[in-house]
Design a protein around this motif. Structure first.
Motif, mmCIF file in Angstrom:
data_model
loop_
_atom_site.group_PDB
_atom_site.id
_atom_site.type_symbol
_atom_site.label_atom_id
_atom_site.label_comp_id
_atom_site.label_asym_id
_atom_site.label_seq_id
_atom_site.Cartn_x
_atom_site.Cartn_y
_atom_site.Cartn_z
ATOM 1 N N ASP A 15 1.611 8.125 -3.939
ATOM 2 C CA ASP A 15 0.684 8.174 -5.064
ATOM 3 C C ASP A 15 0.512 6.773 -5.648
ATOM 4 O OD1 ASP A 15 -0.323 8.569 -7.841
ATOM 5 O OD2 ASP A 15 -0.085 10.693 -7.344
ATOM 6 N N VAL A 16 -0.714 6.403 -5.945
ATOM 7 C CA VAL A 16 -0.996 5.071 -6.467
ATOM 8 C C VAL A 16 -0.392 4.861 -7.857
ATOM 9 C CG1 VAL A 16 -3.194 5.564 -7.632
ATOM 10 C CG2 VAL A 16 -2.830 3.320 -6.557
ATOM 11 N N ARG A 17 0.089 5.926 -8.490
ATOM 12 C CA ARG A 17 0.748 5.814 -9.794
ATOM 13 C C ARG A 17 2.256 5.596 -9.675
ATOM 14 N NH1 ARG A 17 -1.966 11.389 -11.680
ATOM 15 N NH2 ARG A 17 -1.530 11.720 -9.465
ATOM 16 N N ASP A 18 2.781 5.597 -8.456
ATOM 17 C CA ASP A 18 4.222 5.476 -8.206
ATOM 18 C C ASP A 18 4.565 4.002 -7.954
ATOM 19 O OD1 ASP A 18 6.813 5.473 -7.233
ATOM 20 O OD2 ASP A 18 6.540 7.264 -5.991
ATOM 21 N N GLN A 19 4.997 3.307 -9.008
ATOM 22 C CA GLN A 19 5.209 1.865 -8.893
ATOM 23 C C GLN A 19 6.288 1.509 -7.877
ATOM 24 O OE1 GLN A 19 5.606 -0.378 -12.577
ATOM 25 N NE2 GLN A 19 6.783 -1.969 -11.538
ATOM 26 N N GLU A 20 7.372 2.247 -7.846
ATOM 27 C CA GLU A 20 8.441 1.923 -6.902
ATOM 28 C C GLU A 20 7.967 2.042 -5.461
ATOM 29 O OE1 GLU A 20 11.999 4.103 -7.575
ATOM 30 O OE2 GLU A 20 12.317 3.315 -9.600
ATOM 31 N N ALA A 21 7.208 3.084 -5.173
ATOM 32 C CA ALA A 21 6.679 3.250 -3.822
ATOM 33 C C ALA A 21 5.689 2.133 -3.490
ATOM 34 C CB ALA A 21 6.009 4.612 -3.677
ATOM 35 N N LEU A 22 4.905 1.735 -4.462
ATOM 36 C CA LEU A 22 3.951 0.647 -4.241
ATOM 37 C C LEU A 22 4.669 -0.667 -3.948
ATOM 38 C CD1 LEU A 22 1.184 1.219 -6.961
ATOM 39 C CD2 LEU A 22 1.155 1.906 -4.555
ATOM 40 N N GLU A 23 5.755 -0.914 -4.634
ATOM 41 C CA GLU A 23 6.499 -2.148 -4.395
ATOM 42 C C GLU A 23 6.951 -2.241 -2.943
ATOM 43 O OE1 GLU A 23 9.658 -2.421 -7.234
ATOM 44 O OE2 GLU A 23 8.298 -2.454 -8.959
ATOM 45 N N ARG A 24 7.374 -1.122 -2.376
ATOM 46 C CA ARG A 24 7.762 -1.114 -0.960
ATOM 47 C C ARG A 24 6.555 -1.361 -0.062
ATOM 48 N NH1 ARG A 24 11.036 3.076 -3.110
ATOM 49 N NH2 ARG A 24 9.542 4.707 -2.513
ATOM 50 N N ALA A 25 5.435 -0.743 -0.413
ATOM 51 C CA ALA A 25 4.224 -0.912 0.394
ATOM 52 C C ALA A 25 3.675 -2.339 0.314
ATOM 53 C CB ALA A 25 3.155 0.080 -0.055
ATOM 54 N N PHE A 26 3.834 -2.971 -0.851
ATOM 55 C CA PHE A 26 3.250 -4.296 -1.073
ATOM 56 C C PHE A 26 4.107 -5.433 -0.529
ATOM 57 C CE2 PHE A 26 0.772 -2.970 -5.183
ATOM 58 C CZ PHE A 26 0.016 -2.085 -4.425
ATOM 59 N N ALA A 27 5.316 -5.165 -0.122
ATOM 60 C CA ALA A 27 6.232 -6.227 0.322
ATOM 61 C C ALA A 27 5.605 -7.057 1.441
ATOM 62 C CB ALA A 27 7.544 -5.612 0.804
ATOM 63 N N GLY A 28 5.585 -8.350 1.247
ATOM 64 C CA GLY A 28 5.075 -9.268 2.256
ATOM 65 C C GLY A 28 3.576 -9.434 2.289
ATOM 66 N N ALA A 29 2.860 -8.776 1.382
ATOM 67 C CA ALA A 29 1.392 -8.854 1.399
ATOM 68 C C ALA A 29 0.887 -10.143 0.761
ATOM 69 C CB ALA A 29 0.790 -7.657 0.675
ATOM 70 N N GLU A 30 -0.179 -10.663 1.319
ATOM 71 C CA GLU A 30 -0.870 -11.821 0.738
ATOM 72 C C GLU A 30 -1.854 -11.367 -0.335
ATOM 73 O OE1 GLU A 30 -1.799 -16.098 0.831
ATOM 74 O OE2 GLU A 30 -0.142 -14.865 1.557
ATOM 75 N N VAL A 31 -2.414 -10.182 -0.124
ATOM 76 C CA VAL A 31 -3.413 -9.672 -1.067
ATOM 77 C C VAL A 31 -3.363 -8.152 -1.095
ATOM 78 C CG1 VAL A 31 -5.213 -9.784 0.733
ATOM 79 C CG2 VAL A 31 -5.880 -9.630 -1.681
ATOM 80 N N VAL A 32 -3.526 -7.596 -2.282
ATOM 81 C CA VAL A 32 -3.720 -6.165 -2.464
ATOM 82 C C VAL A 32 -5.160 -5.949 -2.906
ATOM 83 C CG1 VAL A 32 -3.155 -4.165 -3.902
ATOM 84 C CG2 VAL A 32 -1.323 -5.613 -3.001
ATOM 85 N N ILE A 33 -5.843 -5.042 -2.219
ATOM 86 C CA ILE A 33 -7.211 -4.667 -2.595
ATOM 87 C C ILE A 33 -7.141 -3.245 -3.131
ATOM 88 C CG2 ILE A 33 -9.603 -4.428 -1.841
ATOM 89 C CD1 ILE A 33 -9.017 -6.416 0.401
ATOM 90 N N HIS A 34 -7.341 -3.110 -4.423
ATOM 91 C CA HIS A 34 -7.116 -1.833 -5.109
ATOM 92 C C HIS A 34 -8.429 -1.063 -5.247
ATOM 93 C CE1 HIS A 34 -5.743 1.215 -7.766
ATOM 94 N NE2 HIS A 34 -6.211 0.685 -8.874
ATOM 95 N N LEU A 35 -8.566 -0.019 -4.427
ATOM 96 C CA LEU A 35 -9.764 0.825 -4.445
ATOM 97 C C LEU A 35 -9.476 2.244 -4.925
ATOM 98 C CD1 LEU A 35 -11.261 -0.076 -0.934
ATOM 99 C CD2 LEU A 35 -11.864 -1.099 -3.129
ATOM 100 N N ALA A 36 -8.214 2.655 -4.937
ATOM 101 C CA ALA A 36 -7.876 4.054 -5.206
ATOM 102 C C ALA A 36 -8.367 4.497 -6.580
ATOM 103 C CB ALA A 36 -6.362 4.251 -5.109
ATOM 104 N N ALA A 37 -9.070 5.623 -6.614
ATOM 105 C CA ALA A 37 -9.608 6.181 -7.860
ATOM 106 C C ALA A 37 -10.106 7.586 -7.566
ATOM 107 C CB ALA A 37 -10.750 5.321 -8.405
#
Length: 329
Positions: free
Chosen positions: A56-78
């Motif tokens: 879920d895009v509201r789950d910050q801890e899960a997002l932190e794992r997904a974002f690890a090592g990324a140069e850019v996040v493109i946030h489209l979820a809505a």
């Protein structure tokens, strides 16, 4: 392996086209999407080249794992779709606001340098200037109208992106897409509805003009942008655009809704008897972006409306059997 990019909402309409383009361009792509509203089949052709995080895009801890090592996040979820704005405004707000906070804070914690956020033309709803530049004031006309749950959530999302992130990101950009359309966009937007209704109308009325009701009197205008052009715009903006900047991405070819219906009918070989109806409360009579700022970066829409409609009509005719069971927006 290419540069890592994470796309939230990568199973959505715009998100899936973006994901496929990023894979083709050699990026290391990850997608955050529960696929509750998104559709994994949209990215099936590149599934072997995409890392999927079903969180879920509201789950910050899960997002932190997904974002690890990324140069850019493109946030489209809505939660998009006019029907949802009216029927599920609390969910629209919850996902919009808490999702934006989680994305910004997860990106900060994960050390992501760049953030790109999708907003909407609904942030100014009924603009005083058309074509509309990025500098037009954002407005919330009436907090009693649930339609504005989406526009209101995007106004706050822009604030979150720029204010929460201003000291923690190398580059933060917001883009406002305008009336995106194309194959596989769902079944409850205006162009797919026109295609479906005109097709069914011809079956019910095999001879003569087909009665065809529309909202409003048909003089309302929009400027529709084919999805491939939107993706070109997003990537051009990211590559060449500035930090803490807002960009309108769309087409400045304005068309009336009556003309749009006529063009769809013409492609289908159906003469429509267009019949005006009531206008939805909160609708806007004109919408067309001023894309001067994007043009200064070298962007320009390449797909004219007639060509884009032909491609879109062809897809919906081919997949017409999906319409009954398909709940995508």
């Amino acid at each position: 392996m290419g540069t890592r990019v994470v796309v939230t909402g990568g199973g959505g309409f715009i998100g899936a086209y973006l994901v496929k383009r990023l894979v083709r361009d050699g990026w290391d792509v990850a997608v955050v999407d529960t696929m509750v509203r998104g559709d994994a089949s949209r990215i099936a052709e590149v599934a072997d080249h995409v890392e999927l995080f079903s969180c879920d895009v509201r789950d910050q801890e899960a997002l932190e794992r997904a974002f690890a090592g990324a140069e850019v996040v493109i946030h489209l979820a809505a939660i998009n779709g006019t029907e949802n704005f009216y029927k599920r405004p609390e969910l629209v707000l919850d996902v919009g606001l808490r999702g934006a906070l989680a994305v910004v804070n997860a990106g900060r914690s994960a050390g992501v340098p760049d953030l790109v956020v999708a907003s909407t033309a609904e942030v100014y709803q009924t603009p005083a200037t058309v074509p509309t530049p990025e500098t037009v004031a954002m407005t919330l006309p009436n907090s009693l109208n649930p339609r504005y749950s989406y526009g209101g959530s995007k106004i706050v999302t822009e604030l979150i992106a720029f204010d929460y992130a201003q000291e923690h990101y190398r580059k933060v950009q917001v883009f406002r897409p305008h009336n995106v359309y194309g194959p596989n966009m769902g079944w409850k937007h205006v162009i797919p509805q026109f295609i479906t209704r005109a097709t069914e109308g011809r079956k019910a009325n095999p001879v003569g003009n087909v009665p065809f009701g529309i909202q409003g009197d048909g003089t309302e205008t929009r400027a529709f942008c084919f999805v491939d052009d939107i993706i070109d715009g997003v990537l051009t903006m990211y590559a060449l655009g500035g930090h803490r900047e807002i960009y309108h991405i769309g087409n400045d070819e304005e068309v009336t809704i009556r003309d749009l219906a006529g063009r769809v009918g013409s492609i289908l070989g159906v003469e429509l008897d267009i019949r005006p109806g009531e206008t939805a409360t909160g609708g806007t009579p004109r919408r067309c972006p001023d894309i001067t700022k994007m043009r200064s970066l070298g962007y320009g829409p390449k797909v004219c409306l007639d060509d884009g409609l032909e491609r879109t009509v062809a897809w919906y005719l081919e997949h017409s059997s999906d319409a009954v069971s398909n709940e995508l927006l």
